[in-house]
Design a protein around this motif. Structure first.
Motif, PDB file in Angstrom:
ATOM      1  N   ARG A  43      56.423  12.409  20.519  1.00  0.00           N
ATOM      2  CA  ARG A  43      56.486  12.499  21.988  1.00  0.00           C
ATOM      3  C   ARG A  43      56.538  11.113  22.617  1.00  0.00           C
ATOM      4  O   ARG A  43      57.283  10.888  23.571  1.00  0.00           O
ATOM      5  CB  ARG A  43      55.304  13.297  22.521  1.00  0.00           C
ATOM      6  N   GLU A  47      59.483   9.628  24.958  1.00  0.00           N
ATOM      7  CA  GLU A  47      59.156   9.077  26.278  1.00  0.00           C
ATOM      8  C   GLU A  47      59.652   7.636  26.418  1.00  0.00           C
ATOM      9  O   GLU A  47      59.992   7.206  27.513  1.00  0.00           O
ATOM     10  CB  GLU A  47      57.641   9.140  26.509  1.00  0.00           C
ATOM     11  N   SER A  93      56.362  27.271  16.440  1.00  0.00           N
ATOM     12  CA  SER A  93      56.632  27.272  17.873  1.00  0.00           C
ATOM     13  C   SER A  93      55.326  27.281  18.665  1.00  0.00           C
ATOM     14  O   SER A  93      55.159  26.520  19.626  1.00  0.00           O
ATOM     15  CB  SER A  93      57.480  28.494  18.238  1.00  0.00           C
ATOM     16  N   GLN A  97      53.756  24.356  21.188  1.00  0.00           N
ATOM     17  CA  GLN A  97      53.351  24.681  22.559  1.00  0.00           C
ATOM     18  C   GLN A  97      51.898  24.279  22.806  1.00  0.00           C
ATOM     19  O   GLN A  97      51.569  23.733  23.858  1.00  0.00           O
ATOM     20  CB  GLN A  97      53.550  26.163  22.837  1.00  0.00           C
ATOM     21  N   VAL A 101      54.255  20.547  23.739  1.00  0.00           N
ATOM     22  CA  VAL A 101      55.715  20.428  23.616  1.00  0.00           C
ATOM     23  C   VAL A 101      56.309  21.753  24.086  1.00  0.00           C
ATOM     24  O   VAL A 101      56.358  22.719  23.336  1.00  0.00           O
ATOM     25  CB  VAL A 101      56.140  20.110  22.165  1.00  0.00           C
ATOM     26  N   LEU A 102      56.726  21.760  25.337  1.00  0.00           N
ATOM     27  CA  LEU A 102      57.203  23.001  25.938  1.00  0.00           C
ATOM     28  C   LEU A 102      58.717  23.085  26.015  1.00  0.00           C
ATOM     29  O   LEU A 102      59.274  24.133  26.301  1.00  0.00           O
ATOM     30  CB  LEU A 102      56.606  23.155  27.343  1.00  0.00           C
ATOM     31  N   ASP A 103      59.398  21.965  25.738  1.00  0.00           N
ATOM     32  CA  ASP A 103      60.851  21.937  25.892  1.00  0.00           C
ATOM     33  C   ASP A 103      61.595  21.899  24.562  1.00  0.00           C
ATOM     34  O   ASP A 103      62.757  21.536  24.516  1.00  0.00           O
ATOM     35  CB  ASP A 103      61.261  20.740  26.746  1.00  0.00           C
ATOM     36  N   ALA A 104      60.934  22.284  23.489  1.00  0.00           N
ATOM     37  CA  ALA A 104      61.575  22.226  22.168  1.00  0.00           C
ATOM     38  C   ALA A 104      62.511  23.407  21.960  1.00  0.00           C
ATOM     39  O   ALA A 104      62.273  24.506  22.445  1.00  0.00           O
ATOM     40  CB  ALA A 104      60.522  22.214  21.069  1.00  0.00           C
ATOM     41  N   ILE A 105      63.577  23.148  21.229  1.00  0.00           N
ATOM     42  CA  ILE A 105      64.469  24.209  20.761  1.00  0.00           C
ATOM     43  C   ILE A 105      64.066  24.471  19.318  1.00  0.00           C
ATOM     44  O   ILE A 105      64.116  23.572  18.472  1.00  0.00           O
ATOM     45  CB  ILE A 105      65.941  23.772  20.834  1.00  0.00           C
ATOM     46  N   ILE A 125      63.359  18.216  19.970  1.00  0.00           N
ATOM     47  CA  ILE A 125      62.554  17.861  21.139  1.00  0.00           C
ATOM     48  C   ILE A 125      63.283  16.778  21.919  1.00  0.00           C
ATOM     49  O   ILE A 125      63.776  15.831  21.348  1.00  0.00           O
ATOM     50  CB  ILE A 125      61.166  17.359  20.700  1.00  0.00           C
TER      51      ILE A 125
END
Length: 126
Positions: A43, A47, A93, A97, A101-105, A125
Motif C-alpha cells: 500500500r 501511495e 478477498s 478488505q 484494501v477496498l479497491d483490489a481486483i 491493487i
C-alpha cells in the motif's frame, strides 16, 4: 521481531524508480507469519506512485485437491511445511478488505494455458 531492522520503502526504492512501477509479490504472502506487513508495504508503494501492485498466492480451494491430507482436513494446517497460510479466493478477498484494501481486483490465477488449471488467487491493487 526485536532483532529485525526495518527499513522503509523510501530507503529501498528511490522515487524516480517508483513512479509508474508495478510491484509484484508472487507467491510470497503465504510464507509470512505476519502477512499484514506485506500489505502495508504494498500500500505504501502504491501511495508513493506505483501504478499497481500484484499479489498472488496459491488457492486452497484448487491447489491441493490432489492432496488427500488437505482434502480430508481442509481447516488444518497447509500440507507444505513452508506455507503458513493458504487462502481460498473468498478468504483472500476478505483478508485484504480487513486490511483496508477496498479497491483490489481479485481473480483466479491459471497455472498454464494448456491445461487451464486454476491454481491461485491474484489481487491487483491500485
Amino acid at each position: 521481531l526485536d532483532s529485525v531492522i526495518w527499513i522503509t520503502t523510501q530507503q529501498l526504492v528511490p522515487d524516480n524508480i517508483m513512479e509508474d512501477a508495478v510491484v509484484v509479490a508472487a507467491d510470497v504472502i503465504e510464507h509470512m507469519l505476519h502477512p499484514e506487513k506485506l500489505i502495508q508495504i504494498v500500500r505504501s508503494l502504491v501511495e508513493r506512485g506505483a501504478a499497481a501492485a500484484v499479489i498472488s498466492t496459491p488457492d486452497s480451494a484448487t491447489s491441493f485437491l490432489q492432496n488427500a491430507f488437505w482434502r480430508d482436513n481442509p481447516h488444518g494446517p497447509p500440507p507444505r511445511a513452508q506455507d503458513v497460510q493458504i487462502w481460498s479466493n473468498q478468504q483472500f478477498s476478505t483478508f485484504l478488505q480487513c486490511e483496508g484494501v477496498l479497491d483490489a481486483i481479485i481473480m483466479v490465477r491459471m497455472e498454464n494455458a494448456r491445461d487451464v488449471f486454476a491454481s491461485g488467487v491474484m489481487a491487483i491493487i491500485g
